[in-house]
Design an enzyme around this catalytic site. Structure first.
Site, PDB file in Angstrom:
ATOM      1  N   HIS A 223      28.402 -25.612   3.719  1.00  0.00           N
ATOM      2  CA  HIS A 223      28.947 -25.336   5.052  1.00  0.00           C
ATOM      3  C   HIS A 223      27.845 -24.804   5.960  1.00  0.00           C
ATOM      4  O   HIS A 223      26.776 -24.424   5.489  1.00  0.00           O
ATOM      5  CB  HIS A 223      30.068 -24.288   4.966  1.00  0.00           C
ATOM      6  CG  HIS A 223      29.571 -22.928   4.548  1.00  0.00           C
ATOM      7  ND1 HIS A 223      29.297 -22.594   3.235  1.00  0.00           N
ATOM      8  CD2 HIS A 223      29.259 -21.819   5.266  1.00  0.00           C
ATOM      9  CE1 HIS A 223      28.854 -21.354   3.166  1.00  0.00           C
ATOM     10  NE2 HIS A 223      28.806 -20.859   4.390  1.00  0.00           N
ATOM     11  N   ASP A 225      27.544 -21.750   8.974  1.00  0.00           N
ATOM     12  CA  ASP A 225      28.333 -20.639   9.510  1.00  0.00           C
ATOM     13  C   ASP A 225      28.605 -20.936  10.987  1.00  0.00           C
ATOM     14  O   ASP A 225      27.783 -21.550  11.662  1.00  0.00           O
ATOM     15  CB  ASP A 225      27.570 -19.323   9.349  1.00  0.00           C
ATOM     16  CG  ASP A 225      27.371 -18.962   7.873  1.00  0.00           C
ATOM     17  OD1 ASP A 225      28.124 -19.481   7.022  1.00  0.00           O
ATOM     18  OD2 ASP A 225      26.464 -18.162   7.569  1.00  0.00           O
ATOM     19  N   HIS A 280      24.359 -24.618   3.870  1.00  0.00           N
ATOM     20  CA  HIS A 280      24.064 -23.850   2.662  1.00  0.00           C
ATOM     21  C   HIS A 280      25.303 -23.766   1.777  1.00  0.00           C
ATOM     22  O   HIS A 280      26.410 -24.119   2.199  1.00  0.00           O
ATOM     23  CB  HIS A 280      23.531 -22.451   3.024  1.00  0.00           C
ATOM     24  CG  HIS A 280      24.455 -21.661   3.908  1.00  0.00           C
ATOM     25  ND1 HIS A 280      24.618 -21.919   5.258  1.00  0.00           N
ATOM     26  CD2 HIS A 280      25.281 -20.609   3.634  1.00  0.00           C
ATOM     27  CE1 HIS A 280      25.492 -21.066   5.765  1.00  0.00           C
ATOM     28  NE2 HIS A 280      25.918 -20.270   4.806  1.00  0.00           N
ATOM     29  N   ARG A 290      27.758 -12.462  -9.558  1.00  0.00           N
ATOM     30  CA  ARG A 290      26.901 -12.282  -8.381  1.00  0.00           C
ATOM     31  C   ARG A 290      27.733 -11.779  -7.202  1.00  0.00           C
ATOM     32  O   ARG A 290      28.894 -12.178  -7.046  1.00  0.00           O
ATOM     33  CB  ARG A 290      26.267 -13.629  -8.053  1.00  0.00           C
ATOM     34  CG  ARG A 290      25.502 -13.653  -6.769  1.00  0.00           C
ATOM     35  CD  ARG A 290      24.692 -14.947  -6.650  1.00  0.00           C
ATOM     36  NE  ARG A 290      23.941 -14.915  -5.421  1.00  0.00           N
ATOM     37  CZ  ARG A 290      24.361 -15.450  -4.277  1.00  0.00           C
ATOM     38  NH1 ARG A 290      25.506 -16.093  -4.214  1.00  0.00           N
ATOM     39  NH2 ARG A 290      23.611 -15.346  -3.194  1.00  0.00           N
TER      40      ARG A 290
HETATM   41  C1  LIG Z   1      34.510 -15.009  11.720  1.00  0.00           C
HETATM   42  C2  LIG Z   1      34.584 -15.898  10.791  1.00  0.00           C
HETATM   43  C3  LIG Z   1      33.441 -16.703  10.292  1.00  0.00           C
HETATM   44  C4  LIG Z   1      33.998 -17.278   9.011  1.00  0.00           C
HETATM   45  C5  LIG Z   1      35.426 -17.536   9.394  1.00  0.00           C
HETATM   46  C6  LIG Z   1      35.800 -16.195  10.017  1.00  0.00           C
HETATM   47  O1  LIG Z   1      36.981 -16.295  10.767  1.00  0.00           O
HETATM   48  C7  LIG Z   1      35.958 -15.134   8.927  1.00  0.00           C
HETATM   49  C8  LIG Z   1      35.218 -15.487   7.631  1.00  0.00           C
HETATM   50  C9  LIG Z   1      33.909 -16.234   7.848  1.00  0.00           C
HETATM   51  C10 LIG Z   1      33.516 -17.041   6.627  1.00  0.00           C
HETATM   52  C11 LIG Z   1      32.772 -16.241   5.558  1.00  0.00           C
HETATM   53  C12 LIG Z   1      32.428 -17.161   4.378  1.00  0.00           C
HETATM   54  C13 LIG Z   1      31.849 -18.512   4.804  1.00  0.00           C
HETATM   55  C14 LIG Z   1      32.689 -19.092   5.975  1.00  0.00           C
HETATM   56  C15 LIG Z   1      32.231 -20.510   6.313  1.00  0.00           C
HETATM   57  C16 LIG Z   1      34.141 -18.986   5.613  1.00  0.00           C
HETATM   58  O2  LIG Z   1      34.805 -19.770   4.988  1.00  0.00           O
HETATM   59  O3  LIG Z   1      34.641 -17.772   6.065  1.00  0.00           O
HETATM   60  C17 LIG Z   1      32.631 -18.138   7.157  1.00  0.00           C
HETATM   61  C18 LIG Z   1      33.340 -18.540   8.448  1.00  0.00           C
HETATM   62  C19 LIG Z   1      32.480 -19.293   9.437  1.00  0.00           C
HETATM   63  O4  LIG Z   1      31.322 -18.935   9.666  1.00  0.00           O
HETATM   64  O5  LIG Z   1      33.012 -20.266   9.984  1.00  0.00           O
HETATM   65  O1  AKG Z   2      26.879 -16.043  -1.369  1.00  0.00           O
HETATM   66  C1  AKG Z   2      26.014 -16.597  -0.722  1.00  0.00           C
HETATM   67  O2  AKG Z   2      24.836 -16.596  -1.035  1.00  0.00           O
HETATM   68  C2  AKG Z   2      26.389 -17.363   0.522  1.00  0.00           C
HETATM   69  C3  AKG Z   2      27.512 -16.724   1.289  1.00  0.00           C
HETATM   70  C4  AKG Z   2      27.795 -17.430   2.556  1.00  0.00           C
HETATM   71  O3  AKG Z   2      27.296 -18.496   2.812  1.00  0.00           O
HETATM   72  C5  AKG Z   2      28.721 -16.835   3.533  1.00  0.00           C
HETATM   73  O4  AKG Z   2      29.337 -15.792   3.250  1.00  0.00           O
HETATM   74  O5  AKG Z   2      28.839 -17.413   4.632  1.00  0.00           O
HETATM   75 FE   FE2 Z   3      27.679 -19.088   4.893  1.00  0.00          FE
END
Ligand SMILES: C=C1C[C@]23C[C@@]1(O)CC[C@H]2[C@@]12CCC[C@@](C)(C(=O)O1)[C@H]2[C@@H]3C(=O)O
Ligand code: AKG
Ligand code: FE2
Length: 351
Positions: A223, A225, A280, A290
């Protein structure tokens, strides 16, 4: 025989001796890339000392080449990183049924559960997590830790404050590498003048339990961010991999005390496509669990619109994307996932 897979809860993955069907992923040769802790380390994202006089150039090159880098001398106290890591361990050690009482009521809002991207993948990920996106995390902490609640909320607030500050400094340097300053973004000026108190950030605590068949499992699927940038603390166990067209998947080996910085989608928009958000993922292993802690920085709070910076777009180019708030971007991303940039492309590009 009835399949056991439906009974598997993400809260106790670490106790499983076999990988349930719903957690098996198919990897192609290109996908499985370089094995953890082998040749993958030969080429990887740079580690940049933030006190280096050439910090802007180093960061600029890393952003253009990788969309990610590690930072040392970042000013975040090691004790705070240790505290948030042990808070996370304590949280994920809580019995599954109790953790589930802190489940987020809505995807993407504060609470315990799968990553928000989970719904876009057929297979389940070998991880659990806790998202802190608004004040409602405190109610969940009260459920999980009736006695230590105040102490743990204090750690989160301190972490949030310090990370937001660091994110702001990183923004200035990355902008500098593109030949602009925070003065070229109205909201960024406000962030700086207010000591960065009007920003918006989420924290995600990630836990990847030991896995019986790591080569067929995925901790967190590929994905980008949605953020401007993300700052990640990983425990001393590797698992994070970044993707680069020329190289494939590359492991980011943990460097003691260093933090990982990922460029997110909103920076791609700000830079009018000059900097890519980095794809990533996290792999898992059979030996050690981890923890990682991500500070996901969304930039300005409220209805402030993010748009390609006019000075970067310049007279010869067009703005590739229309203006968008973080909330709107998140809504679109969680409708169309990896098609989000297409969905916000400027209809009549102007400069
Ligand atoms: C603010 C945000 C970014 C995020 C989606 C969210 O609403 C809350 C969780 C965030 C996170 C963390 C893990 C990886 C990610 C891709 C996910 O599934 O939830 C990110 C989201 C994002 O960056 O889109
Ligand atoms: O655990 C990791 O190294 C990646 C976590 C991550 O990509 C995320 O929280 O957006
Ligand atoms: Fe991420």
């Amino acid at each position: 025989m009835p399949s056991l897979k439906e009974d598997v809860s993400i809260g106790n993955l670490g106790s499983l001796q076999t990988l349930p069907d719903s957690f098996t992923w198919k990897f192609t040769a290109a996908d499985s890339a370089l094995p953890l802790s082998s040749s993958a380390v030969e080429e990887s994202i740079p580690v940049i000392d933030l006190s280096d006089p050439d910090v802007i150039t180093l960061i600029g090159n890393a952003c253009k080449t990788w969309g990610a880098f590690q930072i040392s001398n970042h000013g975040i106290p090691q004790k705070l990183l240790n505290d948030i890591e042990s808070l996370s361990k304590t949280l994920f050690d809580i019995p599954s049924e109790k953790k589930l009482e802190a489940t987020s009521s809505d995807k993407g809002v504060s609470g315990y559960g799968e990553p928000r991207i989970a719904s876009f993948f057929e297979r389940k990920m070998w991880s659990e997590g806790f998202t802190i996106a608004d004040g409602s995390y405190r109610d969940h902490f009260l459920t999980l830790w009736p006695h230590d609640y105040t102490k743990y909320c204090g750690i989160i607030e301190e972490f949030k404050g310090k990370m937001e500050n660091l994110a702001s400094r990183l923004l200035s340097w990355i902008l500098g590498s593109l030949g602009v300053t925070v003065d070229d973004i109205e909201w960024a000026q406000k962030l700086e003048n207010s000591g960065s108190k009007v920003g918006r950030g989420a924290i995600r605590l990630n836990h990847y339990p030991v896995c019986p068949e790591p080569e067929r499992a995925m901790g967190l699927a590929a994905h980008t961010d949605s953020t401007i940038l993300t700052i990640l603390h990983q425990s001393n166990t590797g698992g994070l991999q970044v993707f680069r067209e020329e190289t494939g998947w590359v492991t980011v080996e943990p460097v003691p005390g260093a933090l990982v910085v990922n460029i997110g989608d909103l920076f791609h928009i700000l830079s009018n496509g000059k900097i890519m958000s980095v794809v990533h993922r996290a792999r898992v292993n059979q030996i050690r669990s981890r923890i990682s802690i991500a500070y996901l920085w969304g930039g300005p709070a409220g209805d402030v619109e993010i748009r390609p910076i006019p000075k970067i777009v310049g007279p010869a180019e067009s703005a590739l994307y229309r203006p968008i708030t973080w909330n709107e971007y998140l809504r679109i991303k969680y409708e169309v996932f990896d098609k989000a940039f297409d969905a916000i492309r400027a209809v009549n590009p102007t400069n």
